[in-house]
Design a protein around this motif. Structure first.
Motif, PDB file in Angstrom:
ATOM      1  N   ASN A  59       0.843  -1.202   0.000  1.00  0.00           N
ATOM      2  CA  ASN A  59       0.000   0.000   0.000  1.00  0.00           C
ATOM      3  C   ASN A  59       0.873   1.244   0.000  1.00  0.00           C
ATOM      4  OD1 ASN A  59       0.856   0.346   2.632  1.00  0.00           O
ATOM      5  ND2 ASN A  59      -1.096  -0.225   3.565  1.00  0.00           N
ATOM      6  N   ALA A  60       0.245   2.417  -0.077  1.00  0.00           N
ATOM      7  CA  ALA A  60       1.004   3.671  -0.229  1.00  0.00           C
ATOM      8  C   ALA A  60       1.802   4.029   1.009  1.00  0.00           C
ATOM      9  CB  ALA A  60       0.058   4.810  -0.595  1.00  0.00           C
ATOM     10  N   VAL A  61       1.450   3.428   2.175  1.00  0.00           N
ATOM     11  CA  VAL A  61       2.207   3.725   3.396  1.00  0.00           C
ATOM     12  C   VAL A  61       3.681   3.403   3.198  1.00  0.00           C
ATOM     13  CG1 VAL A  61       2.564   3.031   5.798  1.00  0.00           C
ATOM     14  CG2 VAL A  61       0.244   3.402   4.930  1.00  0.00           C
ATOM     15  N   TRP A  62       3.956   2.286   2.527  1.00  0.00           N
ATOM     16  CA  TRP A  62       5.342   1.798   2.426  1.00  0.00           C
ATOM     17  C   TRP A  62       6.031   2.280   1.155  1.00  0.00           C
ATOM     18  CZ3 TRP A  62       5.676   0.843   7.124  1.00  0.00           C
ATOM     19  CH2 TRP A  62       4.610   0.277   7.819  1.00  0.00           C
ATOM     20  N   GLN A  63       5.436   3.268   0.477  1.00  0.00           N
ATOM     21  CA  GLN A  63       6.053   3.829  -0.725  1.00  0.00           C
ATOM     22  C   GLN A  63       6.669   5.200  -0.493  1.00  0.00           C
ATOM     23  OE1 GLN A  63       6.528   2.126  -3.352  1.00  0.00           O
ATOM     24  NE2 GLN A  63       5.190   0.391  -2.890  1.00  0.00           N
ATOM     25  N   GLY A  64       6.513   5.735   0.695  1.00  0.00           N
ATOM     26  CA  GLY A  64       7.037   7.070   0.955  1.00  0.00           C
ATOM     27  C   GLY A  64       8.006   7.092   2.106  1.00  0.00           C
ATOM     28  N   ALA A  65       8.337   8.306   2.518  1.00  0.00           N
ATOM     29  CA  ALA A  65       9.265   8.486   3.630  1.00  0.00           C
ATOM     30  C   ALA A  65       8.633   7.984   4.916  1.00  0.00           C
ATOM     31  CB  ALA A  65       9.645   9.948   3.761  1.00  0.00           C
ATOM     32  N   ALA A  66       9.487   7.475   5.806  1.00  0.00           N
ATOM     33  CA  ALA A  66       9.012   6.996   7.097  1.00  0.00           C
ATOM     34  C   ALA A  66       8.927   8.145   8.087  1.00  0.00           C
ATOM     35  CB  ALA A  66       9.949   5.913   7.627  1.00  0.00           C
ATOM     36  N   ALA A  67       8.148   7.936   9.131  1.00  0.00           N
ATOM     37  CA  ALA A  67       7.945   8.989  10.122  1.00  0.00           C
ATOM     38  C   ALA A  67       9.221   9.343  10.870  1.00  0.00           C
ATOM     39  CB  ALA A  67       6.863   8.554  11.115  1.00  0.00           C
ATOM     40  N   ASN A  68      10.207   8.416  10.888  1.00  0.00           N
ATOM     41  CA  ASN A  68      11.461   8.709  11.601  1.00  0.00           C
ATOM     42  C   ASN A  68      12.501   9.374  10.707  1.00  0.00           C
ATOM     43  OD1 ASN A  68      12.172   6.580   9.970  1.00  0.00           O
ATOM     44  ND2 ASN A  68      13.105   5.331  11.592  1.00  0.00           N
ATOM     45  N   GLY A  69      12.101   9.780   9.497  1.00  0.00           N
ATOM     46  CA  GLY A  69      13.013  10.479   8.600  1.00  0.00           C
ATOM     47  C   GLY A  69      13.716   9.578   7.613  1.00  0.00           C
ATOM     48  N   SER A  70      13.638   8.259   7.779  1.00  0.00           N
ATOM     49  CA  SER A  70      14.242   7.323   6.830  1.00  0.00           C
ATOM     50  C   SER A  70      13.237   7.031   5.723  1.00  0.00           C
ATOM     51  CB  SER A  70      14.649   6.041   7.551  1.00  0.00           C
ATOM     52  OG  SER A  70      13.492   5.414   8.093  1.00  0.00           O
ATOM     53  N   CYS A  71      13.523   5.997   4.914  1.00  0.00           N
ATOM     54  CA  CYS A  71      12.549   5.608   3.900  1.00  0.00           C
ATOM     55  C   CYS A  71      12.149   4.157   4.136  1.00  0.00           C
ATOM     56  CB  CYS A  71      13.098   5.799   2.486  1.00  0.00           C
ATOM     57  SG  CYS A  71      14.311   4.570   1.977  1.00  0.00           S
ATOM     58  N   ASN A  72      10.888   3.874   3.833  1.00  0.00           N
ATOM     59  CA  ASN A  72      10.414   2.496   3.858  1.00  0.00           C
ATOM     60  C   ASN A  72      10.875   1.842   2.562  1.00  0.00           C
ATOM     61  OD1 ASN A  72       8.801   2.776   6.322  1.00  0.00           O
ATOM     62  ND2 ASN A  72       7.513   4.116   5.083  1.00  0.00           N
ATOM     63  N   GLN A  73      11.537   0.699   2.667  1.00  0.00           N
ATOM     64  CA  GLN A  73      12.181   0.132   1.484  1.00  0.00           C
ATOM     65  C   GLN A  73      11.892  -1.354   1.356  1.00  0.00           C
ATOM     66  OE1 GLN A  73      16.668  -0.397   2.843  1.00  0.00           O
ATOM     67  NE2 GLN A  73      15.872   1.613   3.462  1.00  0.00           N
ATOM     68  N   PHE A  74      11.768  -1.817   0.095  1.00  0.00           N
ATOM     69  CA  PHE A  74      11.566  -3.234  -0.196  1.00  0.00           C
ATOM     70  C   PHE A  74      12.923  -3.920  -0.280  1.00  0.00           C
ATOM     71  CE2 PHE A  74       7.156  -3.165  -2.456  1.00  0.00           C
ATOM     72  CZ  PHE A  74       6.626  -2.506  -1.356  1.00  0.00           C
ATOM     73  N   MET A 116       9.435   8.131  -7.653  1.00  0.00           N
ATOM     74  CA  MET A 116       9.038   8.296  -9.046  1.00  0.00           C
ATOM     75  C   MET A 116       8.084   9.474  -9.189  1.00  0.00           C
ATOM     76  SD  MET A 116      10.899   5.901  -9.987  1.00  0.00           S
ATOM     77  CE  MET A 116      10.579   5.654 -11.726  1.00  0.00           C
ATOM     78  N   ALA A 117       7.369   9.738  -8.120  1.00  0.00           N
ATOM     79  CA  ALA A 117       6.499  10.902  -7.989  1.00  0.00           C
ATOM     80  C   ALA A 117       6.578  11.326  -6.530  1.00  0.00           C
ATOM     81  CB  ALA A 117       5.065  10.561  -8.375  1.00  0.00           C
ATOM     82  N   PRO A 118       6.254  12.565  -6.221  1.00  0.00           N
ATOM     83  CA  PRO A 118       6.366  12.998  -4.824  1.00  0.00           C
ATOM     84  C   PRO A 118       5.604  12.070  -3.870  1.00  0.00           C
ATOM     85  CG  PRO A 118       6.008  14.887  -6.237  1.00  0.00           C
ATOM     86  CD  PRO A 118       5.843  13.680  -7.103  1.00  0.00           C
ATOM     87  N   GLY A 119       6.324  11.518  -2.896  1.00  0.00           N
ATOM     88  CA  GLY A 119       5.711  10.630  -1.918  1.00  0.00           C
ATOM     89  C   GLY A 119       5.492   9.214  -2.392  1.00  0.00           C
ATOM     90  N   ASP A 120       5.983   8.867  -3.585  1.00  0.00           N
ATOM     91  CA  ASP A 120       5.738   7.540  -4.139  1.00  0.00           C
ATOM     92  C   ASP A 120       7.018   6.987  -4.757  1.00  0.00           C
ATOM     93  OD1 ASP A 120       4.753   5.217  -5.166  1.00  0.00           O
ATOM     94  OD2 ASP A 120       3.491   6.150  -6.696  1.00  0.00           O
ATOM     95  N   ALA A 121       7.629   6.001  -4.063  1.00  0.00           N
ATOM     96  CA  ALA A 121       8.839   5.359  -4.587  1.00  0.00           C
ATOM     97  C   ALA A 121       8.499   4.320  -5.638  1.00  0.00           C
ATOM     98  CB  ALA A 121       9.623   4.710  -3.448  1.00  0.00           C
ATOM     99  N   ALA A 122       7.202   3.948  -5.780  1.00  0.00           N
ATOM    100  CA  ALA A 122       6.731   2.996  -6.794  1.00  0.00           C
ATOM    101  C   ALA A 122       7.492   1.682  -6.733  1.00  0.00           C
ATOM    102  CB  ALA A 122       6.802   3.611  -8.192  1.00  0.00           C
ATOM    103  N   GLN A 123       7.804   1.214  -5.520  1.00  0.00           N
ATOM    104  CA  GLN A 123       8.486  -0.073  -5.352  1.00  0.00           C
ATOM    105  C   GLN A 123       7.506  -1.205  -5.615  1.00  0.00           C
ATOM    106  OE1 GLN A 123      11.367   0.212  -1.694  1.00  0.00           O
ATOM    107  NE2 GLN A 123       9.486   1.297  -1.151  1.00  0.00           N
ATOM    108  N   ARG A 124       8.003  -2.251  -6.253  1.00  0.00           N
ATOM    109  CA  ARG A 124       7.181  -3.419  -6.503  1.00  0.00           C
ATOM    110  C   ARG A 124       8.008  -4.678  -6.272  1.00  0.00           C
ATOM    111  NH1 ARG A 124       4.246   0.298  -6.391  1.00  0.00           N
ATOM    112  NH2 ARG A 124       2.666   0.917  -7.926  1.00  0.00           N
ATOM    113  N   GLY A 125       7.330  -5.677  -5.665  1.00  0.00           N
ATOM    114  CA  GLY A 125       7.884  -7.027  -5.634  1.00  0.00           C
ATOM    115  C   GLY A 125       7.222  -7.826  -6.729  1.00  0.00           C
ATOM    116  N   LEU A 126       8.034  -8.425  -7.619  1.00  0.00           N
ATOM    117  CA  LEU A 126       7.498  -9.163  -8.768  1.00  0.00           C
ATOM    118  C   LEU A 126       7.934 -10.624  -8.681  1.00  0.00           C
ATOM    119  CD1 LEU A 126       6.083  -9.379 -11.501  1.00  0.00           C
ATOM    120  CD2 LEU A 126       8.192  -8.530 -12.577  1.00  0.00           C
ATOM    121  N   TRP A 127       6.945 -11.480  -8.438  1.00  0.00           N
ATOM    122  CA  TRP A 127       7.216 -12.920  -8.479  1.00  0.00           C
ATOM    123  C   TRP A 127       6.946 -13.433  -9.890  1.00  0.00           C
ATOM    124  CZ3 TRP A 127       5.100 -10.805  -4.037  1.00  0.00           C
ATOM    125  CH2 TRP A 127       5.717 -11.133  -2.806  1.00  0.00           C
ATOM    126  N   VAL A 128       7.863 -14.262 -10.417  1.00  0.00           N
ATOM    127  CA  VAL A 128       7.704 -14.846 -11.748  1.00  0.00           C
ATOM    128  C   VAL A 128       7.763 -16.364 -11.638  1.00  0.00           C
ATOM    129  CG1 VAL A 128       8.677 -12.820 -12.890  1.00  0.00           C
ATOM    130  CG2 VAL A 128      10.183 -14.720 -12.239  1.00  0.00           C
TER     131      VAL A 128
END
Length: 816
Positions: A59-74, A116-128
């Motif tokens: 969801n969009a929560v994990w696509q932006g900056a974290a509340a502690n100043g870091s970034c939420n990352q996949f 990729m856009a303000p507040g959106d890192a557009a991270q995706r996990g892709l299983w193949v």
């Protein structure tokens, strides 16, 4: 949200596939559900699946900056929040980003947090390469993938993962995704401490609705809206029972029609990580980011080709607010740098931010045609993309009103400061559109104006460190709203000499007499202060009887002060400021004379001592008589002149300061023991008649007085001088030099035109030349016949110098 200009999002695998839509209620399917047969028909053979794909952004929560100043990352694989476990591939799980145009973008450790856009890192996990079966008749499908996706929440403070997801769908349009989940529990207070949670197998991570299969395409919508969550009584104990009421309160539901929750088993797990309310509505500001992002499912796909991360566009000039007139157009513009830039614009109403795309707006300039009152208080912003990445401009407001002529509500007031101090001046205007403002200064009585800054939004300006040369300058604010331009009423800047010791000056801005205070009423007394140490230490501002102040000696602790205020000195800037005391009604005795004084908090320190007299109503103040005389009442331009002021009181010499004024210029001087002061008048006074005034400010015992006289400046006389430097002949020209000088030394050299005449018998030749700066001006002497020629010069004159008629200047004999 970024518009795509009607372009269809590219296929992400190279094969046909479906795309998730929206969010809503759904039915959770059972893990391992068998293929269903349609009653009354023979069941068709199930189809094997070998290359299914599942793309997930949570969801969009994990696509932006974290509340502690870091970034939420996949992270690919099972990570523990440290850099050593960061990967981009784990089994059949690959990390990618999605560009705004749908392109797949390579992810690296360096750019994992890039938006990729303000507040959106557009991270995706892709299983193949998912494997399973699907029933072509019923649509019942089971697909299993391998590989783990970790989300480093808060930059790794609380990592959690989803491993080996499995898709199970019924034939009735519902389904679910199950997975093994695990991770850590932690505390934001001490993110270095993480406690691992035991993995849970077969947890329902997503509920799906509107599931349909067409060939290799799967369409499915994650469920969220309208789903309640009833938490366990003890989050760590699945057997502790659940609360009878939903954690999503009625107030939250009423305020947010799109309230909801992720599946209960998954939210139960997240309560154990400590990330509880990120998975259901809570009434907090993050609620819009909590619903699941759309998922991408396909039965036959592959890892797409990726492209490197492009630099994001950069906005170099933001749109600015517009005040438009009803019925006219309003224009906004933005400037950006980058490659392949594409523009669109969004509009938000006045009530709350709700940005909607403006149809057909695809350039760096937006024109809103024929605005009305309904457009007022709306905002506009630009969306700038390069296909892959984009950014928003800041919002620019639009106000709309009927045109009203500009008018000066209040002009610039006269201001008195010490040299070296800063001065702020302002003016106010009415009218519409609201104008921009430009501060200006004039040193020639308003004939010409110098811009102190360009047009801006503020109708005030500060001059840093004024100089004595700026004394009597005029200050004004110029207003321009694009339709008309109007100058505010100017104010005079009085600059007093820079004091070298603490000095107080108490007089109004027009340099007139000291204000009279009414002892029967409460009042505030203020004085301009300068010459204090920098930084200025703590001290007292006080009203003290004049006799007490005069007798204070080498030590003074404020004894006898009627009113005193201790100040810390922070209000002084470079030794300049104000002394200020509030005096209560009836606190002063009208028969006693007082001073406003400053003194140190240390009784033995006299370095901050300064005082200025106060005048109370009802006190006896002796009248004074001022007289001003000039060294000459009529003089030629450039003559050195002097104005002498004499002030007496009761037949004796007065003491204090006087101000001599001529035009808008002011010159301060101090009376000597004889009660006299002289001021040199400027030698650059132009031709004309002037009123020369003298103002005595008075003091605590003497009333103010003034006098005036008239000065007439006439044009100065000049002389023209001619010298033949090369004699002409009848066949060749010659050379000469001419100069015009004033008969007495002056500040400005004569300028104008000089004509030289050559006369012989009835023949006359002449040559004209312009003169400037008292320099020799060369001229060409024409060819002249043999004989003796008489020479004459004539000067045209100027604004400061009289003309010279045709005057003999010698003879010239031509021999060849």
């Amino acid at each position: 949200m970024y518009p795509t200009s009607g372009r269809t999002r590219p296929d992400r695998t190279g094969r046909g596939r479906g795309r998730a839509r929206g969010a809503g209620v759904g039915l959770a399917a059972a893990l391992g559900l068998a293929t269903l047969a349609v009653p009354g028909t023979a069941a068709a053979a199930s189809r094997s699946i070998d290359h299914a794909t599942f793309e997930w952004g949570v969801n969009a929560v994990w696509q932006g900056a974290a509340a502690n100043g870091s970034c939420n990352q996949f992270v690919a694989g099972i990570g523990d929040g440290t850099e050593s476990t960061y990967k981009t591939v784990d089994g059949n799980l690959h990390l990618i980003k999605r560009g705004l145009d749908g392109s797949a973008v390579t992810v690296t450790a360096d750019d994992r947090c890039a938006e990729m856009a303000p507040g959106d890192a557009a991270q995706r996990g892709l299983w193949v390469d998912g494997t399973g079966t699907t029933d072509p008749d019923t649509g019942a499908t089971t697909v299993q993938w391998t590989g783990a996706l970790t989300v480093n929440s808060y930059g790794g403070a609380v990592p959690w993962y989803v491993k080996d997801p499995k898709l199970v769908t019924d034939g009735d349009g519902t389904g679910a995704i199950y997975a093994t989940v695990g991770g850590y529990t932690s505390s934001l207070a001490d993110p270095t401490t993480k406690t691992p949670l035991p993995p849970q197998i077969g947890v329902r991570v997503l509920d799906l609705k509107d599931v349909s299969i067409s060939g290799d395409d799967i369409a499915a919508t994650p469920v969220y809206e309208g789903v309640d969550y009833y938490p366990l009584n003890k989050p760590d104990d699945p057997d502790s029972g659940r609360r009878a009421t939903s954690v999503i309160t009625d107030e939250v539901k009423q305020a947010n029609p799109h309230w909801g929750s992720w599946p209960t088993p998954f939210v139960d797990f997240q309560y154990r990580t400590g990330l509880s309310s990120y998975w259901h509505s809570s009434g907090l500001s993050a609620d819009p980011k909590k619903p699941p992002l759309p998922i991408e499912l396909g039965l036959a796909g592959a890892l797409p080709a990726t492209q490197p991360l492009a630099d994001a566009p950069k906005i170099t000039a933001q749109p600015v607010g517009v005040a438009a007139v009803t019925g006219e157009d309003a224009t906004f513009s933005v400037t950006a740098t980058g490659d392949d830039l594409r523009y669109s614009w969004q509009r938000s109403p006045a009530a709350a931010p709700d940005w909607k795309t403006v149809a057909g707006a695809h350039s760096s300039t937006l024109t809103v045609p024929t605005v009305t009152a309904a457009d007022s208080d709306t905002s506009y912003r630009a969306v700038v993309t390069n296909g892959q990445r984009g950014t928003y401009s800041t919002g620019a407001g639009l106000t709309v009103g009927d045109a009203k002529p500009l008018a000066v509500a209040s002009g610039t007031s006269a201001t008195t400061v010490f040299a070296g101090n800063d001065v702020t001046f302002e003016a106010y205007f009415t009218g519409y559109p609201t104008p921009k403002y430009k501060p200006q200064l004039s040193t020639d009585e308003g004939k010409t104006w110098t811009d102190l800054a360009g047009f801006g939004d503020e109708s005030y300006h500060t001059i840093l460190g004024v100089t004595e040369k700026q004394n009597d300058a005029l200050l004004r604010i110029l207003a321009d709203n694009g339709r008309e331009r109007l100058a505010g009423t100017p104010g005079v800047l009085h600059v007093l000499p820079k004091p070298t010791t603490p000095t107080l000056v108490r007089r109004p801005n027009d340099q007139d007499a000291l204000p009279v205070l009414d002892a029967a009423k409460g009042f505030s007394v203020l004085a301009l202060a300068g010459g204090y140490p920098a930084p200025t230490p703590a001290h007292y501002d006080a009203v003290v009887p004049a006799a007490v102040w005069s007798a204070r000696g080498s030590s003074y602790d404020g004894t006898g002060a009627v009113a005193a205020t201790e100040v810390d000195g922070s209000g002084f800037d470079a030794g300049y400021g104000y002394a200020y005391v509030d005096v209560a009604a009836g606190a002063l005795d009208p028969s006693v004379r007082y001073v406003l004084a400053t003194y140190s908090t240390d009784p033995a320190d006299r370095s901050l001592d300064a005082a200025v007299p106060l005048v109370l109503s009802g006190q006896e103040v002796v009248a004074s008589t001022a007289r001003v005389t000039l060294s000459r009442s009529s003089a030629a331009f450039g003559t050195a002149l002097k104005a002498t002021v004499a002030v007496t009181r009761a037949g004796k010499a007065a003491a204090g300061k006087v101000t001599v004024g001529i035009g808008s210029r002011r010159y301060a001087a101090t009376l000597d023991k004889a009660g006299r002061a002289s001021v040199a008048l400027p030698r650059t006074l132009g031709v004309g008649t002037y009123r020369v005034s003298a103002a005595y400010a008075g003091n605590g015992t003497t009333k103010a007085s003034s006098a005036a006289t008239t000065l007439r400046i006439v044009k100065a006389t000049a002389k023209a001088r001619l010298a033949i430097t090369k004699k002409p002949t009848s066949h060749k020209t010659g050379r000469a030099a001419v100069r015009v000088v004033r008969t007495a030394s002056g500040p400005v050299a004569p300028t104008g035109t000089v004509r030289v005449y050559f006369v012989r018998g009835g023949k006359t030749a002449s040559v004209a030349v312009s003169v400037r700066k008292a320099a020799l001006q060369a001229l060409t002497v024409p060819k002249l016949a043999k004989g003796t020629w008489r020479l004459y010069v004539r000067y045209s004159g100027s604004a400061q110098y009289r003309a010279i008629g045709k005057t003999a200047a010698g003879r010239l004999t031509v021999t060849r």
